[in-house]
Design a protein around this motif. Structure first.
Motif, short mmCIF file in Angstrom:
data_model
loop_
_atom_site.label_atom_id
_atom_site.label_comp_id
_atom_site.label_asym_id
_atom_site.label_seq_id
_atom_site.Cartn_x
_atom_site.Cartn_y
_atom_site.Cartn_z
N HIS A 24 0.82 -1.21 0.00
CA HIS A 24 0.00 0.00 0.00
C HIS A 24 0.86 1.26 0.00
O HIS A 24 0.47 2.28 -0.56
CB HIS A 24 -1.06 -0.02 1.13
N THR A 28 0.58 4.07 -2.90
CA THR A 28 0.44 5.48 -2.54
C THR A 28 1.50 6.32 -3.24
O THR A 28 1.20 7.38 -3.80
CB THR A 28 0.56 5.67 -1.01
N TYR A 71 0.31 9.75 6.92
CA TYR A 71 -0.30 8.43 7.07
C TYR A 71 0.75 7.34 7.32
O TYR A 71 0.59 6.21 6.90
CB TYR A 71 -1.13 8.10 5.82
N SER A 73 1.29 5.61 9.82
CA SER A 73 0.81 4.45 10.57
C SER A 73 -0.33 3.72 9.87
O SER A 73 -0.90 2.77 10.43
CB SER A 73 0.35 4.88 11.97
N ALA A 74 -0.66 4.12 8.65
CA ALA A 74 -1.74 3.44 7.91
C ALA A 74 -1.34 2.00 7.64
O ALA A 74 -0.18 1.70 7.35
CB ALA A 74 -2.00 4.17 6.60
N THR A 75 -2.31 1.13 7.74
CA THR A 75 -2.06 -0.29 7.49
C THR A 75 -2.68 -0.78 6.19
O THR A 75 -2.52 -1.94 5.83
CB THR A 75 -2.58 -1.15 8.66
N SER A 76 -3.40 0.13 5.50
CA SER A 76 -3.96 -0.24 4.20
C SER A 76 -4.10 1.02 3.35
O SER A 76 -4.14 2.14 3.86
CB SER A 76 -5.33 -0.91 4.36
N ALA A 78 -6.71 1.94 1.80
CA ALA A 78 -8.02 2.54 2.05
C ALA A 78 -7.98 3.59 3.16
O ALA A 78 -8.84 4.47 3.21
CB ALA A 78 -9.03 1.45 2.40
N GLU A 79 -7.01 3.52 4.05
CA GLU A 79 -6.90 4.48 5.15
C GLU A 79 -6.31 5.81 4.70
O GLU A 79 -6.39 6.80 5.43
CB GLU A 79 -6.02 3.91 6.27
N ILE A 80 -5.71 5.85 3.54
CA ILE A 80 -5.02 7.05 3.07
C ILE A 80 -6.01 7.92 2.31
O ILE A 80 -6.63 7.49 1.35
CB ILE A 80 -3.82 6.68 2.20
N ILE A 81 -6.16 9.14 2.77
CA ILE A 81 -7.09 10.08 2.15
C ILE A 81 -6.28 11.11 1.38
O ILE A 81 -5.52 11.91 1.97
CB ILE A 81 -7.98 10.77 3.20
#
Length: 87
Positions: A24, A28, A71, A73-76, A78-81
């Motif tokens: 991911h 990104t 982000y 600490s995002a783990t996927s 989908a969490e990144i905006i």
């Protein structure tokens, strides 16, 4: 390199999680690079737009550059905006 599914099937959960996280982050980075490249023209001195509009685009581009820190600490994916492009 084994796929995430192959790692899960083998029982190596830690490696699967690490691979998913790297996947991911790569996704990104690729999208961010594409968005930055497609808006490079907005910062050229001969671009036909107002200083205020150029400033809006500069803020958007900085938000794109800040995504990895914002982000971290995002783990996927989908969490990144991603920021919204100026109109």
């Amino acid at each position: 390199m084994p796929s995430i599914q192959e790692l899960l099937d083998s029982g190596d959960i830690a490696a699967a999680l690490a691979a998913a996280a790297e996947d991911h982050f790569d996704r990104t980075r690729r999208l961010r690079a594409d968005l930055l490249a497609e808006t490079d023209y907005t910062q050229l001195p001969d671009t036909a737009m107002s200083d205020a509009k150029k400033a809006e685009w500069a803020v958007y581009r900085q938000a794109l550059r800040d995504l990895p820190q914002t982000y971290s600490s995002a783990t996927s994916f989908a969490e990144i905006i991603f920021p919204t492009k100026p109109s």
